[in-house]
Design a protein around this motif. Structure first.
Motif, mmCIF file in Angstrom:
data_model
loop_
_atom_site.group_PDB
_atom_site.id
_atom_site.type_symbol
_atom_site.label_atom_id
_atom_site.label_comp_id
_atom_site.label_asym_id
_atom_site.label_seq_id
_atom_site.Cartn_x
_atom_site.Cartn_y
_atom_site.Cartn_z
ATOM 1 N N PRO A 42 0.157 5.228 0.798
ATOM 2 C CA PRO A 42 -0.859 6.214 0.970
ATOM 3 C C PRO A 42 -0.758 7.720 0.246
ATOM 4 O O PRO A 42 0.437 7.912 -0.164
ATOM 5 C CB PRO A 42 -0.613 6.422 2.588
ATOM 6 C CG PRO A 42 0.460 5.950 2.949
ATOM 7 C CD PRO A 42 1.071 4.895 1.967
ATOM 8 N N GLN A 55 -0.506 10.580 1.725
ATOM 9 C CA GLN A 55 0.346 11.477 2.418
ATOM 10 C C GLN A 55 1.622 10.530 2.551
ATOM 11 O O GLN A 55 1.961 9.731 2.964
ATOM 12 C CB GLN A 55 -0.128 11.649 3.820
ATOM 13 C CG GLN A 55 -0.569 12.998 4.190
ATOM 14 C CD GLN A 55 -1.025 12.974 5.604
ATOM 15 O OE1 GLN A 55 -1.594 12.118 6.012
ATOM 16 N NE2 GLN A 55 -0.595 14.057 6.260
ATOM 17 N N GLY A 77 4.549 11.383 7.458
ATOM 18 C CA GLY A 77 3.504 11.241 8.624
ATOM 19 C C GLY A 77 2.657 9.965 8.390
ATOM 20 O O GLY A 77 1.847 9.480 9.298
ATOM 21 N N HIS A 78 2.749 9.482 7.301
ATOM 22 C CA HIS A 78 1.718 8.338 6.859
ATOM 23 C C HIS A 78 2.615 7.271 6.322
ATOM 24 O O HIS A 78 2.619 6.097 6.727
ATOM 25 C CB HIS A 78 0.478 8.659 6.196
ATOM 26 C CG HIS A 78 -0.520 7.528 5.973
ATOM 27 N ND1 HIS A 78 -1.757 7.988 5.609
ATOM 28 C CD2 HIS A 78 -0.539 6.321 6.644
ATOM 29 C CE1 HIS A 78 -2.490 6.872 5.598
ATOM 30 N NE2 HIS A 78 -1.911 5.817 6.326
ATOM 31 N N GLY A 79 2.777 7.583 5.031
ATOM 32 C CA GLY A 79 3.786 6.469 4.367
ATOM 33 C C GLY A 79 5.331 6.507 4.855
ATOM 34 O O GLY A 79 6.182 5.583 4.587
ATOM 35 N N ALA A 80 5.701 7.770 5.539
ATOM 36 C CA ALA A 80 7.183 7.807 6.057
ATOM 37 C C ALA A 80 7.116 8.535 7.294
ATOM 38 O O ALA A 80 6.098 9.399 7.323
ATOM 39 C CB ALA A 80 7.984 8.355 4.835
ATOM 40 N N VAL A 81 7.851 8.331 8.263
ATOM 41 C CA VAL A 81 8.048 9.193 9.217
ATOM 42 C C VAL A 81 9.246 10.184 8.968
ATOM 43 O O VAL A 81 10.198 9.874 8.657
ATOM 44 C CB VAL A 81 8.614 8.506 10.607
ATOM 45 C CG1 VAL A 81 8.541 9.193 11.880
ATOM 46 C CG2 VAL A 81 7.361 7.271 10.718
ATOM 47 N N PRO A 82 8.771 11.503 9.189
ATOM 48 C CA PRO A 82 9.962 12.690 8.560
ATOM 49 C C PRO A 82 11.042 12.691 9.241
ATOM 50 O O PRO A 82 12.194 12.647 8.541
ATOM 51 C CB PRO A 82 9.100 13.832 8.597
ATOM 52 C CG PRO A 82 7.730 13.445 9.338
ATOM 53 C CD PRO A 82 7.571 12.122 9.486
ATOM 54 N N PHE A 101 1.078 -1.279 -0.004
ATOM 55 C CA PHE A 101 0.026 0.134 0.068
ATOM 56 C C PHE A 101 0.958 1.306 -0.051
ATOM 57 O O PHE A 101 1.742 1.204 0.706
ATOM 58 C CB PHE A 101 -1.002 -0.031 1.299
ATOM 59 C CG PHE A 101 -1.722 -1.232 1.305
ATOM 60 C CD1 PHE A 101 -2.924 -1.410 0.604
ATOM 61 C CD2 PHE A 101 -1.121 -2.269 2.383
ATOM 62 C CE1 PHE A 101 -3.512 -2.780 0.666
ATOM 63 C CE2 PHE A 101 -1.884 -3.499 2.576
ATOM 64 C CZ PHE A 101 -2.930 -3.639 1.838
#
Lengths: 359, 543
Positions: free
Chosen positions: B375, B377, B380-385, B373
């Motif tokens: 996403p 965004q 914050g959703h697909g990756a943690v900044p 999947f």
């Protein structure tokens, strides 16, 4: 015009390692300036605050005794804070751990049941703190109650429960009406580590907690999940971690360690329950956790600095007539410096001249 | 706060009534002409890094005119309006107001000239009354002297009556409907004595009846000489209301017209474009069995800002790309969450992956079955900044790539896999393993897409794959999606970008108001048809 923190693409590991040292030096210089402004010699103050306690066996043991509860509690808090959950109630969990942990030693007092009682007492202390910490966590997960408020308010409830117990049902009948319980039996007292010193085996528990937490937080999937939840809750969902379960777990760990600190303090140092079993350790541990940059090994450093300045502060009060508040002030300066140094290591400052918004 | 009539000096009071009288007179005082050019924006260019949001756009609004600004999401409408409102400064171009060149340093500068905006999303205090909400947002010039809640309350009722914006000033905002809340925003704007009123998709939250009432108000305002700029992608509204339309696409001005003399089809064509920028690599590959299937998925909206999903039916075969078109906010994120397992379906059999019922399984269990999947965004959703790329790799692949052994994460292996993503997907990074937040949008998206594709999924669901991504990265990402399908995976692409969907999909369906149309083969539909369906028009002769 405004200032913006821009994350650096790469941070040199040397800068990251040096930043707390820079922070200590800066905080020391600022404190020296304050002391000089108060008309005392900063050098003499340094001598009394730092050098003397470090060269004195009694002072070193006292420091160790302060470090034990601080390290245990702060290590637990690191779990919560990394998950962006604000457990402000470690003081209450500490108190509850002391109360629950004391049930058996007090009930069996005089029977001299032996060492296994101590082990059960410690476990019960952990359970007491953990269950008490699960209250705010459960309220947060199920009802969205702010854990900051509920955990803080539970502190006062725990303290009042303790107060009631030592003035009422658990009061030592031969205690001249002082609000305190009977003394623990030798079997339920934590053994002393070195000869006739005061430093007790709680130190070993603290070391174990730090080592285990370093591994768990640094290399386990659970530790990774905590970090993801703390920095991006939606990403945690994307990653398949349940925010509710992890929230309950970190609170239980945090409360358990605070509870352990409570029963360790009672059975290792005080030897009985009384209203003043904590010197505000649960709150000071918040500072310690951040001084340690939310890392278990850092927590040891934080606890060391806070204990050192606390002991040194007492000496300075006697010898230099410096107010004890100066110690708190220094601890505050240090915390600010550490956090600032940390922020500036991972980010650079950019000056933005015009108001600008992303499209 | 309380109304206190006696404390107002007479002069101030008079000044205020005079000012409010100007408003009531509907901007028809001597200084206000009823026709002629009010504002002209010329050659406006605005860049964000490598991305050009506005490319030499010109736009003129006359007094008394309701001017439509048309375009898909991402066409540059919002950027242009933020420039007009003083929120952004253009890199190039000029704004001429009443014949004078002006430069806005802040929204206040624009407000002083009489430019008012009604935003799509309301900024209201739920627990305060209508009156308090209006009072708190009044500009200082009205507030400083002779400010009086009692009078303001009366004015609100009067203005409300004059423009058909009935509102009781004492009602708390939480008790109001969306339409009533919008009236607050409009009255706020009217009290500022606007010469130009900008409305950003004002009907997106309104019922048809509320929208009709709004149109009456807007026409009334226009008759009194106020210029109106009406941002929308609802073509029937624009035809009904506007006498002129400016159409943007991809940050460029593509045309101006009188919407009344056009038909909805021709407007849609201008809006969504007819050119095909990249051609699908028609490598022959077999269309296989159904790998992802959704059987009558109905989900209530999780909160008041979300959309419910109504009876969604779809199936994606191996080797196929199914495109789901639709304007943002029509249920895309909700559909994505249901497919990924971030929101569970009511029954297991509602969603099938390779014929396995997965409706009740969480995202990790679906990944274990070979789904991946991406996403919408990234941050914050697909990756943690704040996390390094290798740590971000662990995010979606800890369960499927032997990264998790006895509860311990093999970070070294994660690093190797993430380096593989970086090199295979040409992710440009500064530093060796930088935090995700330091990458540009396009590069981070390439990383996220690459991370999922290198997991070799059998089913890939991706929401807005190239949103806010530069053209080069967009082409690379689309190519990767096509290649994945060619290897036998089922790929479902949710996108607002019609060009994208036409270039990569085998079939296209349209998501509107939480309902999904039947999927039509890409070769058999036109952009106009899809554009109309996206705008909510019923199309019977779909072809």
């Amino acid at each position: 015009m405004r200032l913006e923190l821009v994350p650096r693409a790469s941070v040199s590991p040397i800068a990251r390692a040096l930043s707390p040292l820079v922070a200590i030096v800066l905080a020391g210089l600022m404190a020296g300036l304050v002391i000089a402004l108060m008309g005392r010699s900063p050098l003499a103050a340094f001598d009394i605050y730092i050098r003397e306690p470090l060269g004195d066996s009694w002072a070193l043991q006292e420091m160790g005794m302060k470090m034990i509860p601080l390290t245990l509690i702060a290590t637990g808090l690191v779990y919560c804070f990394r998950a962006n959950l604000w457990n402000i109630g470690a003081e209450g969990q500490y108190t509850m751990g002391a109360i629950v942990g004391s049930i058996l030693p007090l009930a069996t007092q005089g029977m001299e049941l032996g060492r296994w009682l101590l082990v059960i007492a410690l476990i019960m202390g952990v359970i007491g703190g953990a269950v008490y910490a699960l209250i705010p966590s459960y309220l947060k997960v199920r009802l969205g109650v702010s854990e900051i408020l509920s955990s803080l308010m539970l502190v006062y409830i725990a303290q009042l429960v303790l107060d009631y117990l030592v003035r009422g049902p658990w009061r030592d009948p031969k205690g001249f009406n002082f609000p305190q319980s009977v003394m623990f039996d030798a079997g339920s007292t934590l053994p002393v580590l070195f000869g006739d010193g005061r430093l007790h085996a709680g130190l070993i528990l603290a070391i174990v907690a730090v080592v285990v937490s370093t591994v768990v937080l640094g290399w386990s999937l659970f530790g990774y999940a905590i970090k993801v939840i703390g920095s991006a809750p939606k990403a945690a969902g994307f990653s398949g971690f349940s925010a509710a379960r992890i929230s309950l777990m970190v609170f239980a760990i945090s409360g358990g360690l605070a509870g352990l600190a409570g029963i360790v303090e009672v059975s290792g140092q005080i030897g009985q329950l009384k209203p003043s079993i904590s010197a505000g350790y649960g709150f000071t541990a918040i500072t310690v956790a951040f001084l340690g940059r939310l890392h278990p090994l850092g927590v040891v450093f934080g606890a060391f600095v806070v204990s050192l300045t606390a002991i040194g502060g007492e000496n300075a009060q006697i010898m230099l007539k410096l107010p004890l508040d100066l110690t708190t002030c220094f601890q505050g300066l240090l915390l600010l410096s550490v956090l600032a140094a940390d922020a500036l290591t991972s980010s650079s400052i950019r000056v933005v001249r015009t108001p600008k918004k992303e499209a | 706060m309380e109304a206190d009539e006696t404390s107002i000096p007479a002069a101030d009071s008079a000044r205020q009534s005079q000012m409010l009288a100007t408003i009531e007179a509907g901007l028809s005082e001597e200084s206000v002409q009823k026709s002629g050019l009010l504002v002209q924006m010329t050659g406006i260019t605005k860049r964000f890094g490598a991305f050009t949001a506005n490319d030499g756009i010109s736009l003129g609004v006359e007094r008394g005119q309701i001017h439509a600004l048309l375009g898909e999401n991402g066409a540059g409408k919002s950027t242009l309006m933020k420039i007009l409102n003083g929120l952004l400064r253009p890199d190039e171009g000029e704004i001429v107001w009443n014949g004078e060149t002006v430069q806005f340093k802040s929204p206040q500068d624009a407000a002083k000239l009489g430019i008012s905006m009604v935003f799509q999303h309301f900024s209201l205090f739920e627990n305060m009354s209508v009156l308090e909400n209006i009072a708190v947002a009044l500009p200082g010039s009205i507030r400083q002297n002779g400010f009086n809640l009692g009078k303001l309350s009366k004015r609100i009722e009067e203005v409300g009556e004059a423009y058909g914006l009935a509102l009781s000033p004492q009602r708390p905002v939480y008790s109001l409907s969306a339409g009533e809340r919008q009236r607050i925003e409009i009255i706020r704007a009217l009290l500022r004595d606007p010469k130009l009123l900008v409305l950003d998709e004002p009907t997106s939250v309104l019922t048809p009846q509320e929208a009709d009432a709004l149109f009456v108000t807007l026409e009334q305002l226009a008759r009194k000489g106020c210029g109106l700029l009406y941002i929308s992608h609802k073509l029937d509204e624009v035809q009904r209301l506007c006498s002129k339309a400016t159409i943007l696409r991809g940050g460029k001005l593509v045309g101006e017209c009188d919407p009344r003399s056009e038909n909805v089809r021709s407007l849609a064509a201008m809006m969504v474009g007819t050119h095909v920028p990249e051609v699908r690599s028609q490598a022959l590959h077999k269309i296989g069995d159904v790998r992802l299937e959704v059987e009558a998925l109905t989900l209530p909206a999780p909160d008041m800002h979300a959309k419910s999903l109504n009876h969604i039916m779809l199936s994606v075969h191996g080797g196929e790309v199914l495109g789901i078109a639709g304007i943002a906010g029509n249920g895309q994120s909700e559909l994505f969450a249901a497919l990924s397992g971030e929101a569970l379906a009511p029954q297991a059999r509602t969603i099938l992956i390779d014929t396995m019922p997965v409706g009740q399984l969480d995202i990790e269990s679906r990944r274990a079955l070979g789904a991946a999947f991406i996403p919408e965004q990234r941050l914050g959703h697909g990756a943690v900044p704040g996390m390094a790329l290798s740590d971000n790799l662990v995010l979606s692949r800890h369960g499927t790539d032997r990264l998790d052994r006895y509860g311990m994460v093999n970070f070294r292996r994660a690093r190797r896999l993430s380096d593989e993503v970086v090199s295979k997907f040409d992710v440009r990074v500064s530093g060796k393993n930088p935090p995700a937040g330091s990458l540009s949008g396009g590069n981070l998206q390439k990383f996220v897409v690459g991370r999922e594709i290198l997991a070799r999924p059998g089913v890939l669901v991706v929401d807005q794959p190239t949103w806010g991504v530069d053209a080069g990265a967009a082409v690379a990402i689309r190519q990767a999606l096509i290649n994945l399908a060619a290897q036998g995976a089922a790929v479902l692409v949710i996108s607002q970008d019609l060009d994208e969907l036409f270039s990569i999909s085998d079939r296209i369906a349209v998501l509107h108001e939480g309902s999904l149309s039947a999927a039509l083969p890409t070769g058999q539909v036109t952009r106009e048809t899809i554009g109309l369906m996206m705008a909510g028009s019923e199309v019977d002769d779909a072809a």
